[in-house]
Design an enzyme around this catalytic site. Structure first.
Site, PDB file in Angstrom:
ATOM      1  CG  HIS A 208       2.947  -6.339  -2.510  1.00 42.06           C
ATOM      2  ND1 HIS A 208       3.008  -6.608  -1.171  1.00 42.06           N
ATOM      3  CD2 HIS A 208       3.194  -5.026  -2.633  1.00 42.06           C
ATOM      4  CE1 HIS A 208       3.281  -5.495  -0.513  1.00 42.06           C
ATOM      5  NE2 HIS A 208       3.405  -4.518  -1.375  1.00 42.06           N
TER       6      HIS A 208
HETATM    7  C1  UD1 Z   1       1.863   0.477  -3.722  1.00 46.43           C
HETATM    8  C2  UD1 Z   1       3.037   1.287  -3.172  1.00 46.43           C
HETATM    9  C3  UD1 Z   1       3.854   0.436  -2.227  1.00 46.43           C
HETATM   10  C4  UD1 Z   1       3.008  -0.234  -1.178  1.00 46.43           C
HETATM   11  C5  UD1 Z   1       1.820  -0.944  -1.799  1.00 46.43           C
HETATM   12  C6  UD1 Z   1       0.921  -1.409  -0.687  1.00 46.43           C
HETATM   13  C7  UD1 Z   1       3.837   2.931  -4.820  1.00 46.43           C
HETATM   14  C8  UD1 Z   1       4.952   3.309  -5.729  1.00 46.43           C
HETATM   15  N1  UD1 Z   1       3.941   1.729  -4.232  1.00 46.43           N
HETATM   16  O1  UD1 Z   1       2.384  -0.582  -4.518  1.00 46.43           O
HETATM   17  O2  UD1 Z   1       4.773   1.308  -1.563  1.00 46.43           O
HETATM   18  O3  UD1 Z   1       3.785  -1.173  -0.512  1.00 46.43           O
HETATM   19  O4  UD1 Z   1       1.113  -0.027  -2.634  1.00 46.43           O
HETATM   20  O5  UD1 Z   1       0.142  -2.496  -1.068  1.00 46.43           O
HETATM   21  O6  UD1 Z   1       2.929   3.697  -4.649  1.00 46.43           O
HETATM   22  N2  UD1 Z   1      -4.214  -2.936  -8.553  1.00 46.43           N
HETATM   23  C9  UD1 Z   1      -5.433  -3.510  -8.701  1.00 46.43           C
HETATM   24  N3  UD1 Z   1      -6.362  -3.311  -7.734  1.00 46.43           N
HETATM   25  C10 UD1 Z   1      -6.123  -2.567  -6.622  1.00 46.43           C
HETATM   26  C11 UD1 Z   1      -4.842  -2.011  -6.472  1.00 46.43           C
HETATM   27  C12 UD1 Z   1      -3.896  -2.194  -7.461  1.00 46.43           C
HETATM   28  O7  UD1 Z   1      -5.721  -4.189  -9.698  1.00 46.43           O
HETATM   29  O8  UD1 Z   1      -7.014  -2.406  -5.763  1.00 46.43           O
HETATM   30  C13 UD1 Z   1      -3.221  -3.091  -9.625  1.00 46.43           C
HETATM   31  C14 UD1 Z   1      -2.990  -1.719 -10.293  1.00 46.43           C
HETATM   32  O9  UD1 Z   1      -3.872  -1.489 -11.316  1.00 46.43           O
HETATM   33  C15 UD1 Z   1      -1.557  -1.806 -10.742  1.00 46.43           C
HETATM   34  C16 UD1 Z   1      -0.924  -2.802  -9.787  1.00 46.43           C
HETATM   35  O10 UD1 Z   1      -1.971  -3.459  -9.089  1.00 46.43           O
HETATM   36  O11 UD1 Z   1      -1.504  -2.287 -12.045  1.00 46.43           O
HETATM   37  C17 UD1 Z   1       0.028  -2.155  -8.814  1.00 46.43           C
HETATM   38  O12 UD1 Z   1      -0.646  -1.184  -8.012  1.00 46.43           O
HETATM   39  P1  UD1 Z   1       0.094   0.138  -7.527  1.00 46.43           P
HETATM   40  O13 UD1 Z   1      -0.812   0.889  -6.665  1.00 46.43           O
HETATM   41  O14 UD1 Z   1       0.684   0.850  -8.685  1.00 46.43           O
HETATM   42  O15 UD1 Z   1       1.355  -0.397  -6.730  1.00 46.43           O
HETATM   43  P2  UD1 Z   1       1.448  -1.394  -5.494  1.00 46.43           P
HETATM   44  O16 UD1 Z   1       2.252  -2.570  -5.895  1.00 46.43           O
HETATM   45  O17 UD1 Z   1       0.114  -1.638  -4.922  1.00 46.43           O
HETATM   46  N1  UDP Z   2      -2.482  -6.795   4.846  1.00 49.21           N
HETATM   47  C1  UDP Z   2      -3.854  -6.954   4.748  1.00 49.21           C
HETATM   48  N2  UDP Z   2      -4.331  -7.889   3.874  1.00 49.21           N
HETATM   49  C2  UDP Z   2      -3.525  -8.656   3.108  1.00 49.21           C
HETATM   50  C3  UDP Z   2      -2.123  -8.457   3.205  1.00 49.21           C
HETATM   51  C4  UDP Z   2      -1.635  -7.505   4.066  1.00 49.21           C
HETATM   52  O1  UDP Z   2      -4.606  -6.290   5.455  1.00 49.21           O
HETATM   53  O2  UDP Z   2      -4.019  -9.465   2.344  1.00 49.21           O
HETATM   54  C5  UDP Z   2      -1.993  -5.789   5.791  1.00 49.21           C
HETATM   55  C6  UDP Z   2      -0.796  -6.203   6.600  1.00 49.21           C
HETATM   56  O3  UDP Z   2      -1.154  -6.957   7.744  1.00 49.21           O
HETATM   57  C7  UDP Z   2      -0.218  -4.844   6.951  1.00 49.21           C
HETATM   58  C8  UDP Z   2      -0.475  -4.021   5.679  1.00 49.21           C
HETATM   59  O4  UDP Z   2      -1.544  -4.682   5.025  1.00 49.21           O
HETATM   60  O5  UDP Z   2      -0.951  -4.250   8.002  1.00 49.21           O
HETATM   61  C9  UDP Z   2       0.742  -3.985   4.819  1.00 49.21           C
HETATM   62  O6  UDP Z   2       0.401  -3.493   3.561  1.00 49.21           O
HETATM   63  P1  UDP Z   2       1.219  -3.815   2.247  1.00 49.21           P
HETATM   64  O7  UDP Z   2       1.998  -5.056   2.433  1.00 49.21           O
HETATM   65  O8  UDP Z   2       0.248  -3.761   1.140  1.00 49.21           O
HETATM   66  O9  UDP Z   2       2.152  -2.544   2.068  1.00 49.21           O
HETATM   67  P2  UDP Z   2       3.559  -2.144   2.674  1.00 49.21           P
HETATM   68  O10 UDP Z   2       3.478  -2.244   4.160  1.00 49.21           O
HETATM   69  O11 UDP Z   2       4.561  -3.056   2.074  1.00 49.21           O
HETATM   70  O12 UDP Z   2       3.767  -0.751   2.215  1.00 49.21           O
END
Ligand code: UD1
Ligand code: UDP
Length: 361
Positions: A208
């Site tokens: 992602h």
């Molecule tokens: C964020 C964090 C990243 C972390 C990840 C965990 C930053 C810069 N990055 O990235 O470090 O690894 O979270 O998963 O903060 N969206 C939805 N529904 C949701 C959540 C997000 O539709 O419940 C969409 C948002 O609207 C946005 C996109 O997903 O358009 C990205 O979400 P965002 O929170 O900006 O960044 P992540 O890729 O989730």
């Molecule tokens: N995870 C989860 N559901 C999913 C994918 C990941 O609960 O569908 C958990 C995963 O096991 C780990 C955490 O989410 O505990 C990692 O989060 P993410 O990959 O979103 O963020 P990052 O660690 O890269 O910041």
């Protein structure tokens, strides 16, 4: 002490769950959810299954550019901090929620406690690196998960207020696996809502990161690599790239890669532990693979968690089908020494340090 904790993204809910269990009996915690992750499967499910107390404040801020999201959070968190006047602010990791909350607090002279401090990949092109570096440099207490993070803090002259505490993700992994995360369920939620049977043998994929989802090319390579493997791949898709994953499933005619809705934590760690091998770009999943002793390929340019890479337990790959397949064929040699991630009691260590060193000022 009165502590305001700010969380917003999936991995922060998991860390806060482990921490709140230890923190709350000894201190007053006010929980703020910025709203960065908001879908029920990206937020509510963690509060429910990990028994995280309901947030005292739900700011409902998500989406937009990095600057837009961070700016809105900065203003809203400042308001909460002014109202609550806590002794400290507690933040985790490297999301926009982390940086916005830390910045709001430091300007109000509220000490910032940063858990998961010090990880560096050495390039400010990565948005999480920006959040980590800035938060570390304005925090009053830094808690590193691993020795390499302590070393980075030392090189940035921050060691004087940094402690090697261990990884709260390991605490959560030990604690919650015993509460249902030890075995995958028979079926999993498909991306279209229909149940998907859990195969006996499978690979686990998460992908992602902004770097891998900006356009279709990297994900196409990852999916083609997984499609060619001898058993199915289970892939819970982050909402960021749901549309792309569904489009590519159709255009590439994928049959061996099963797209799933985002999973709860217990399901996710059960799949980590049960997988043949893991392919990911997640910081959390590559550590969990290491905790579970499952070989991992990380599709990313940088080693953010070098401790997992000892003995090729975790290997970097380019978003390239052949490179991923090559790296999947590496046989790791698991280290036998003590875990570099601590003893599974990082949260106790951190709360102990608050009781001793924070009070001392
Ligand atoms: C964020 C964090 C990243 C972390 C990840 C965990 C930053 C810069 N990055 O990235 O470090 O690894 O979270 O998963 O903060 N969206 C939805 N529904 C949701 C959540 C997000 O539709 O419940 C969409 C948002 O609207 C946005 C996109 O997903 O358009 C990205 O979400 P965002 O929170 O900006 O960044 P992540 O890729 O989730
Ligand atoms: N995870 C989860 N559901 C999913 C994918 C990941 O609960 O569908 C958990 C995963 O096991 C780990 C955490 O989410 O505990 C990692 O989060 P993410 O990959 O979103 O963020 P990052 O660690 O890269 O910041």
């Amino acid at each position: 002490m009165k502590i305001v904790t700010v969380v917003g993204a999936r991995p922060q809910f998991i860390k806060a769950a482990a921490m709140s269990r230890v923190l709350r009996p000894r201190h007053e915690e006010i929980l703020v959810h910025t709203g960065q992750h908001y879908d029920p499967q990206m937020s509510d499910v963690f509060f429910e299954e990990l028994h995280i107390p309901r947030p005292d404040y739900d700011l409902g801020i998500s989406g937009g550019t990095h600057a837009q999201m961070t700016a809105r959070m900065l203003t809203a968190v400042e308001e909460v901090l002014r109202k609550e006047a806590p002794d400290a602010l507690l933040v985790y990791g490297d999301t926009n929620s982390t940086l916005a909350a830390a910045l709001a607090a430091v300007k109000l002279h509220i000490p910032v406690l940063h858990v998961e401090a010090g990880n560096r990949l050495g390039s400010l092109v990565n948005p999480e690196e920006v959040n980590r570096v800035l938060t570390d440099h304005i925090a009053a207490m830094l808690f590193a998960c691993v020795p390499s993070a302590m070393e980075s803090l030392r090189l940035e002259n921050l060691a004087g207020h940094a402690w090697l505490a261990g990884d709260p993700m390991l605490d959560a992994f030990h604690y919650y696996r015993g509460l249902g995360g030890d075995r995958p369920p028979e079926t999993l939620p498909g991306i279209d809502g229909a149940p998907v049977r859990t195969p006996e043998r499978f690979y686990y994929l998460t992908c992602h990161r902004e770097e891998n989802t900006r356009d279709d090319a990297p994900l196409t390579e990852v999916l083609l690599a997984m499609e060619s493997l001898p058993c199915p791949t289970l892939y819970p898709v982050h909402p960021r790239n749901r549309a792309a994953a569904e489009r590519l499933r159709r255009s590439l005619g994928l049959a061996n890669v099963r797209l799933l809705s985002p999973l709860g934590y217990l399901e996710s760690v059960a799949l980590v532990a049960g997988a043949e091998r893991i392919v990911t770009d997640s910081g959390g999943v590559q550590r969990e693979a290491f905790f579970a002793g499952v070989p991992c390929v990380t599709v990313f340019d940088y080693a953010v968690w070098p401790e997992t890479m000892v003995g090729h337990c975790n290997v970097l790959a380019r978003p390239d089908r052949l490179d991923i397949l090559n790296k999947l064929s590496v046989t790791p040699a698991w280290p036998v020494q003590a875990s570099p991630f601590g003893d599974g009691h990082a949260c106790e260590t951190i709360v102990g340090l608050l009781d001793s060193d924070f009070r001392r000022g």
